[in-house]
Motif scaffolding. Structure first.
Motif, PDB file in Angstrom:
ATOM      1  N   ILE A   1       0.857  -1.183   0.000  1.00 39.72           N
ATOM      2  CA  ILE A   1       0.000   0.000   0.000  1.00 39.72           C
ATOM      3  C   ILE A   1       0.894   1.234   0.000  1.00 39.72           C
ATOM      4  O   ILE A   1       1.848   1.312   0.769  1.00 39.72           O
ATOM      5  N   GLN A   2       0.564   2.191  -0.859  1.00 38.25           N
ATOM      6  CA  GLN A   2       1.296   3.447  -0.877  1.00 38.25           C
ATOM      7  C   GLN A   2       0.311   4.610  -0.893  1.00 38.25           C
ATOM      8  O   GLN A   2      -0.851   4.446  -1.256  1.00 38.25           O
ATOM      9  N   VAL A   3       0.791   5.761  -0.504  1.00 42.47           N
ATOM     10  CA  VAL A   3      -0.008   6.981  -0.471  1.00 42.47           C
ATOM     11  C   VAL A   3       0.632   7.981  -1.417  1.00 42.47           C
ATOM     12  O   VAL A   3       1.853   8.190  -1.382  1.00 42.47           O
TER      13      VAL A   3
ATOM     14  N   HIS B   1      -5.317  19.798   8.743  1.00 46.57           N
ATOM     15  CA  HIS B   1      -3.946  19.363   8.427  1.00 46.57           C
ATOM     16  C   HIS B   1      -2.871  20.051   9.268  1.00 46.57           C
ATOM     17  O   HIS B   1      -1.792  20.380   8.779  1.00 46.57           O
ATOM     18  N   ASP B   2      -3.179  20.225  10.531  1.00 46.68           N
ATOM     19  CA  ASP B   2      -2.220  20.780  11.479  1.00 46.68           C
ATOM     20  C   ASP B   2      -1.333  19.634  11.975  1.00 46.68           C
ATOM     21  O   ASP B   2      -1.821  18.723  12.646  1.00 46.68           O
ATOM     22  N   PRO B   3      -0.038  19.641  11.644  1.00 45.92           N
ATOM     23  CA  PRO B   3       0.835  18.538  12.039  1.00 45.92           C
ATOM     24  C   PRO B   3       0.800  18.225  13.535  1.00 45.92           C
ATOM     25  O   PRO B   3       0.929  17.068  13.931  1.00 45.92           O
ATOM     26  N   GLU B   4       0.585  19.232  14.363  1.00 46.17           N
ATOM     27  CA  GLU B   4       0.551  19.005  15.813  1.00 46.17           C
ATOM     28  C   GLU B   4      -0.689  18.220  16.247  1.00 46.17           C
ATOM     29  O   GLU B   4      -0.694  17.630  17.327  1.00 46.17           O
ATOM     30  N   LEU B   5      -1.713  18.190  15.405  1.00 48.79           N
ATOM     31  CA  LEU B   5      -2.953  17.482  15.734  1.00 48.79           C
ATOM     32  C   LEU B   5      -3.043  16.109  15.068  1.00 48.79           C
ATOM     33  O   LEU B   5      -4.032  15.402  15.236  1.00 48.79           O
ATOM     34  N   PHE B   6      -1.997  15.721  14.319  1.00 50.36           N
ATOM     35  CA  PHE B   6      -2.078  14.489  13.534  1.00 50.36           C
ATOM     36  C   PHE B   6      -2.341  13.247  14.382  1.00 50.36           C
ATOM     37  O   PHE B   6      -3.167  12.408  14.014  1.00 50.36           O
ATOM     38  N   ALA B   7      -1.672  13.092  15.505  1.00 54.83           N
ATOM     39  CA  ALA B   7      -1.876  11.897  16.334  1.00 54.83           C
ATOM     40  C   ALA B   7      -3.323  11.812  16.814  1.00 54.83           C
ATOM     41  O   ALA B   7      -3.953  10.749  16.737  1.00 54.83           O
TER      42      ALA B   7
ATOM     43  N   MET C   1      -0.740  -4.212  -5.561  1.00 52.45           N
ATOM     44  CA  MET C   1      -0.458  -2.866  -5.072  1.00 52.45           C
ATOM     45  C   MET C   1      -1.743  -2.060  -4.978  1.00 52.45           C
ATOM     46  O   MET C   1      -2.580  -2.109  -5.872  1.00 52.45           O
ATOM     47  N   LEU C   2      -1.881  -1.310  -3.892  1.00 54.14           N
ATOM     48  CA  LEU C   2      -2.991  -0.390  -3.687  1.00 54.14           C
ATOM     49  C   LEU C   2      -2.405   0.994  -3.454  1.00 54.14           C
ATOM     50  O   LEU C   2      -1.558   1.167  -2.571  1.00 54.14           O
ATOM     51  N   THR C   3      -2.829   1.953  -4.247  1.00 51.84           N
ATOM     52  CA  THR C   3      -2.388   3.328  -4.085  1.00 51.84           C
ATOM     53  C   THR C   3      -3.568   4.156  -3.602  1.00 51.84           C
ATOM     54  O   THR C   3      -4.569   4.277  -4.300  1.00 51.84           O
ATOM     55  N   LEU C   4      -3.424   4.695  -2.377  1.00 50.88           N
ATOM     56  CA  LEU C   4      -4.439   5.563  -1.803  1.00 50.88           C
ATOM     57  C   LEU C   4      -4.099   6.993  -2.191  1.00 50.88           C
ATOM     58  O   LEU C   4      -2.986   7.463  -1.944  1.00 50.88           O
ATOM     59  N   LEU C   5      -5.047   7.665  -2.798  1.00 48.39           N
ATOM     60  CA  LEU C   5      -4.811   8.998  -3.331  1.00 48.39           C
ATOM     61  C   LEU C   5      -5.566  10.053  -2.537  1.00 48.39           C
ATOM     62  O   LEU C   5      -6.709   9.840  -2.116  1.00 48.39           O
ATOM     63  N   THR C   6      -4.914  11.194  -2.362  1.00 51.38           N
ATOM     64  CA  THR C   6      -5.503  12.324  -1.662  1.00 51.38           C
ATOM     65  C   THR C   6      -5.051  13.613  -2.340  1.00 51.38           C
ATOM     66  O   THR C   6      -3.992  13.643  -2.964  1.00 51.38           O
ATOM     67  N   ALA C   7      -5.854  14.653  -2.189  1.00 48.66           N
ATOM     68  CA  ALA C   7      -5.511  15.940  -2.800  1.00 48.66           C
ATOM     69  C   ALA C   7      -4.646  16.799  -1.891  1.00 48.66           C
ATOM     70  O   ALA C   7      -4.081  17.793  -2.336  1.00 48.66           O
ATOM     71  N   THR C   8      -4.506  16.425  -0.640  1.00 50.43           N
ATOM     72  CA  THR C   8      -3.765  17.255   0.309  1.00 50.43           C
ATOM     73  C   THR C   8      -2.317  17.462  -0.124  1.00 50.43           C
ATOM     74  O   THR C   8      -1.720  16.599  -0.770  1.00 50.43           O
ATOM     75  N   LYS C   9      -1.773  18.595   0.260  1.00 42.21           N
ATOM     76  CA  LYS C   9      -0.379  18.905  -0.074  1.00 42.21           C
ATOM     77  C   LYS C   9       0.601  18.109   0.773  1.00 42.21           C
ATOM     78  O   LYS C   9       1.763  17.990   0.422  1.00 42.21           O
ATOM     79  N   GLN C  10       0.137  17.581   1.899  1.00 46.51           N
ATOM     80  CA  GLN C  10       0.998  16.794   2.794  1.00 46.51           C
ATOM     81  C   GLN C  10       0.376  15.411   3.010  1.00 46.51           C
ATOM     82  O   GLN C  10      -0.195  15.143   4.064  1.00 46.51           O
ATOM     83  N   PRO C  11       0.510  14.535   2.043  1.00 51.07           N
ATOM     84  CA  PRO C  11      -0.129  13.222   2.168  1.00 51.07           C
ATOM     85  C   PRO C  11       0.357  12.410   3.367  1.00 51.07           C
ATOM     86  O   PRO C  11      -0.358  11.550   3.870  1.00 51.07           O
ATOM     87  N   GLU C  12       1.557  12.714   3.866  1.00 45.98           N
ATOM     88  CA  GLU C  12       2.098  11.962   4.995  1.00 45.98           C
ATOM     89  C   GLU C  12       1.362  12.250   6.303  1.00 45.98           C
ATOM     90  O   GLU C  12       1.499  11.495   7.267  1.00 45.98           O
ATOM     91  N   ILE C  13       0.563  13.319   6.337  1.00 44.16           N
ATOM     92  CA  ILE C  13      -0.250  13.612   7.528  1.00 44.16           C
ATOM     93  C   ILE C  13      -1.727  13.706   7.134  1.00 44.16           C
ATOM     94  O   ILE C  13      -2.484  14.506   7.669  1.00 44.16           O
ATOM     95  N   SER C  14      -2.135  12.857   6.227  1.00 47.99           N
ATOM     96  CA  SER C  14      -3.511  12.863   5.732  1.00 47.99           C
ATOM     97  C   SER C  14      -4.264  11.624   6.197  1.00 47.99           C
ATOM     98  O   SER C  14      -3.682  10.702   6.764  1.00 47.99           O
ATOM     99  N   GLU C  15      -5.563  11.608   5.901  1.00 48.58           N
ATOM    100  CA  GLU C  15      -6.355  10.410   6.185  1.00 48.58           C
ATOM    101  C   GLU C  15      -5.827   9.217   5.404  1.00 48.58           C
ATOM    102  O   GLU C  15      -5.896   8.086   5.864  1.00 48.58           O
TER     103      GLU C  15
END
Length: 120
Positions: free
Chosen positions: A7-9, A60-66, A96-110
């Motif tokens: 799985i990739q994002v 998408h506030d990195p401090e709220l990600f957890a 392979m499954l690729t999860l796609l998102t429009a966010t600029k920071q996919p590493e802290i996305s749903e």
């Protein structure tokens, strides 16, 4: 199944790659300025997107990600969303499954939270 699921994002705005496998958009809202042809999706799985309330709170506030991840995983336990997660697990078992998102920071996305959940 043995081994980890593949799985990739990625951002939906990136050019599709030959090794993307199944390409699934996991956002509730269609990405601004993107045509369906350009997105080259296999599916749009809105059912797994976070609620509007959660998405608005998180912003998408990195401090709220957890905390976002905790709340989002809780939302995914609702029956309709749990069924969609099961469907995504099946897709990941097939390749392979690729999860796609429009966010600029996919590493802290749903999509990132969902990918981690699907790896289990």
């Amino acid at each position: 199944m043995t081994g980890k699921r593949k799985i990739q994002v990625r951002r939906v705005y990136e050019e599709p790659a030959a090794d993307d496998g199944a390409r699934v958009l996991v956002d509730r809202i269609w990405p601004r300025g993107l045509t369906k042809a350009k997105a080259d999706l296999d599916e749009w799985c809105k059912q797994v997107a976070p609620s509007t309330e959660l998405r608005t709170w998180y912003h998408h506030d990195p401090e709220l990600f957890a905390e976002f991840g905790r709340r989002y995983r809780s939302e995914l336990q609702a029956p309709e969303r749990a069924d969609a997660v099961t469907h995504l697990r099946k897709l990941a078992q097939d390749g392979m499954l690729t999860l796609l998102t429009a966010t600029k920071q996919p590493e802290i996305s749903e999509a990132a939270v969902l990918a981690e959940l699907l790896q289990r």
